[in-house]
Design a protein around this motif. Structure first.
Motif, PDB file in Angstrom:
ATOM      1  N   ASP A   1      -3.089  44.405 -23.962  1.00  0.00           N
ATOM      2  CA  ASP A   1      -1.816  44.085 -23.311  1.00  0.00           C
ATOM      3  C   ASP A   1      -1.183  42.862 -23.969  1.00  0.00           C
ATOM      4  O   ASP A   1      -1.386  42.612 -25.150  1.00  0.00           O
ATOM      5  N   GLY A   2      -0.360  42.137 -23.229  1.00  0.00           N
ATOM      6  CA  GLY A   2       0.452  41.096 -23.843  1.00  0.00           C
ATOM      7  C   GLY A   2       1.681  41.663 -24.522  1.00  0.00           C
ATOM      8  O   GLY A   2       2.243  41.032 -25.426  1.00  0.00           O
TER       9      GLY A   2
ATOM     10  N   ALA B   1     -11.316  46.337 -21.654  1.00  0.00           N
ATOM     11  CA  ALA B   1     -11.025  46.790 -23.015  1.00  0.00           C
ATOM     12  C   ALA B   1     -11.454  45.790 -24.073  1.00  0.00           C
ATOM     13  O   ALA B   1     -11.626  46.160 -25.239  1.00  0.00           O
ATOM     14  N   VAL B   2     -11.620  44.511 -23.709  1.00  0.00           N
ATOM     15  CA  VAL B   2     -11.906  43.486 -24.720  1.00  0.00           C
ATOM     16  C   VAL B   2     -13.259  42.811 -24.542  1.00  0.00           C
ATOM     17  O   VAL B   2     -13.718  42.103 -25.435  1.00  0.00           O
TER      18      VAL B   2
ATOM     19  N   ILE C   1      -2.246  38.797 -20.863  1.00  0.00           N
ATOM     20  CA  ILE C   1      -2.917  39.288 -22.055  1.00  0.00           C
ATOM     21  C   ILE C   1      -4.397  38.992 -21.913  1.00  0.00           C
ATOM     22  O   ILE C   1      -4.789  38.000 -21.270  1.00  0.00           O
ATOM     23  N   THR C   2      -5.223  39.862 -22.470  1.00  0.00           N
ATOM     24  CA  THR C   2      -6.656  39.585 -22.526  1.00  0.00           C
ATOM     25  C   THR C   2      -7.090  39.568 -23.983  1.00  0.00           C
ATOM     26  O   THR C   2      -6.540  40.282 -24.827  1.00  0.00           O
ATOM     27  N   LEU C   3      -8.097  38.738 -24.266  1.00  0.00           N
ATOM     28  CA  LEU C   3      -8.617  38.608 -25.620  1.00  0.00           C
ATOM     29  C   LEU C   3     -10.120  38.404 -25.515  1.00  0.00           C
ATOM     30  O   LEU C   3     -10.590  37.624 -24.673  1.00  0.00           O
ATOM     31  N   GLY C   4     -10.865  39.111 -26.350  1.00  0.00           N
ATOM     32  CA  GLY C   4     -12.309  38.976 -26.336  1.00  0.00           C
ATOM     33  C   GLY C   4     -12.874  38.978 -27.733  1.00  0.00           C
ATOM     34  O   GLY C   4     -12.241  39.451 -28.680  1.00  0.00           O
TER      35      GLY C   4
END
Length: 348
Positions: free
Chosen positions: A161-162, A260-261, A148-151
């Motif tokens: 994702d995730g 994306a983030v 997963i990505t988070l920004g």
């Protein structure tokens, strides 16, 4: 509990006790600290993962493990097991989608049992971010079995994702392992795209290829079993073009999710830091080299950095920041919620 974010003036007294909790697939990890010190005073591990059922994460089961462990930590620290806590931050896998019982039941329960005044409930991706990046704009890639990505630009959160091994987690350990097993079975069948090297590793790890479905499909931990083959793919990548191609494709997926983030570069031209965290990156260069190439191509404003801390470190840092009124990470209804507050929706 406090119904509003504490002001900077309402800082915690030196030595006020805070607690960080990381709830994941391997159980609960707990860190007791103080509001004015970065390092924990004491830590504990509870081995049983918190149960999840039709109603979501089981708040009662979490409390059954958490409360005795916290009282033991307080006693070990010299505070006495009847001492209270000022602030707690709990990061949990599944919090965003399965955490309604935690958000509903934990504030009153922790206030009654431990005198908790402030409680932050966060998705594990948020505590991973706080541990790896801190309270600065940036992004985190948390990759292990899943991905997963988070920004954030400190205004709101962006997630990519995730979605689990059936619907996503593209480029994560289960994804790589499955792609490697697919290439091995293609070689077994004589189909295009097969890898004799990966077939050899499949047979060494799991036995004869025709027996793999019977070993895999009945398992409830299929993502972990798939991910267990990812290191075999990495080991073959130096001499097998199919394995190398799998890792390059994984790197492209990870970079795509980071793009994306990741917030735009700052006005001063400083690059966006993308912290890489999680066990997947222990593969080293077979994955990291193509990943850096893909990040440079897809996210030119990014600079990949190793994460400076893990999710437990992040949970404790969130608790400290909340205790002293200096929490800069954006609130969100499911990703980061402070008990009693009504956070904005953000864009996730």
């Amino acid at each position: 509990m406090s119904a509003s974010r504490p002001s900077p003036e309402a800082t915690a007294a030196p030595g006020r006790r805070v607690l960080g909790v990381d709830s994941g697939g391997s159980g609960l990890r707990i860190a007791l600290g103080t509001a004015d010190a970065a390092a924990p005073v004491a830590t504990a591990v509870c081995g049983a993962p918190v149960r999840t059922g039709p109603a979501g994460i089981d708040a009662g089961h979490l409390l059954e493990q958490l409360l005795p462990a916290v009282r033991s930590l307080l006693a070990r620290s010299g505070a006495g097991e009847d001492a209270g806590l000022d602030t707690v931050a709990i990061g949990a896998a599944g919090m965003a989608t399965l955490g309604e019982r935690l958000r509903t039941e934990l504030p009153a329960a922790l206030e009654q049992a431990l005198g908790v005044r402030r409680l932050a409930l966060a998705a594990d991706a948020v505590t991973a971010y706080a541990g790896a990046v801190g309270q600065r704009p940036g992004a985190v890639v948390a990759a292990g079995t899943g991905m997963i990505t988070l920004g954030t630009d400190l205004t709101d959160w962006r997630r990519a994702d995730g979605w689990g091994h059936l619907l996503g987690d593209c480029g994560g350990g289960a994804w790589i392992g499955r792609a490697g097993l697919d290439a091995a079975l293609r070689a077994h069948d004589g189909r295009r795209g097969g890898s004799a090297a990966l077939l050899s590793r499949l047979e060494a790890v799991f036995g004869p290829a025709p027996g793999l479905p019977a070993l895999l499909y009945p398992r409830t931990d299929r993502p972990a079993v798939l991910a267990s083959f990812a290191p075999e793919v990495a080991a073959c990548a130096g001499h097998d073009p199919v394995a190398e191609g799998i890792l390059r494709e994984a790197a492209a997926h990870i970079a795509e999710a980071a793009a994306a983030v990741c917030p735009a570069a700052g006005a001063d031209g400083e690059p966006c830091e993308v912290a890489l965290t999680g066990g997947l990156f222990r593969m080293g260069d077979p994955l990291l080299v193509p990943l850096r190439e893909e990040l440079s191509r897809q996210v030119p404003q990014a600079r990949a950095v190793p994460g400076s801390g893990d999710p437990l470190t992040g949970a404790l840092s969130i608790a400290r920041a909340l205790a002293v009124g200096n929490l800069r990470l954006p609130l969100h209804p499911t990703l980061l919620r402070v008990a009693g507050e009504e956070p904005g929706q953000g864009s996730v």
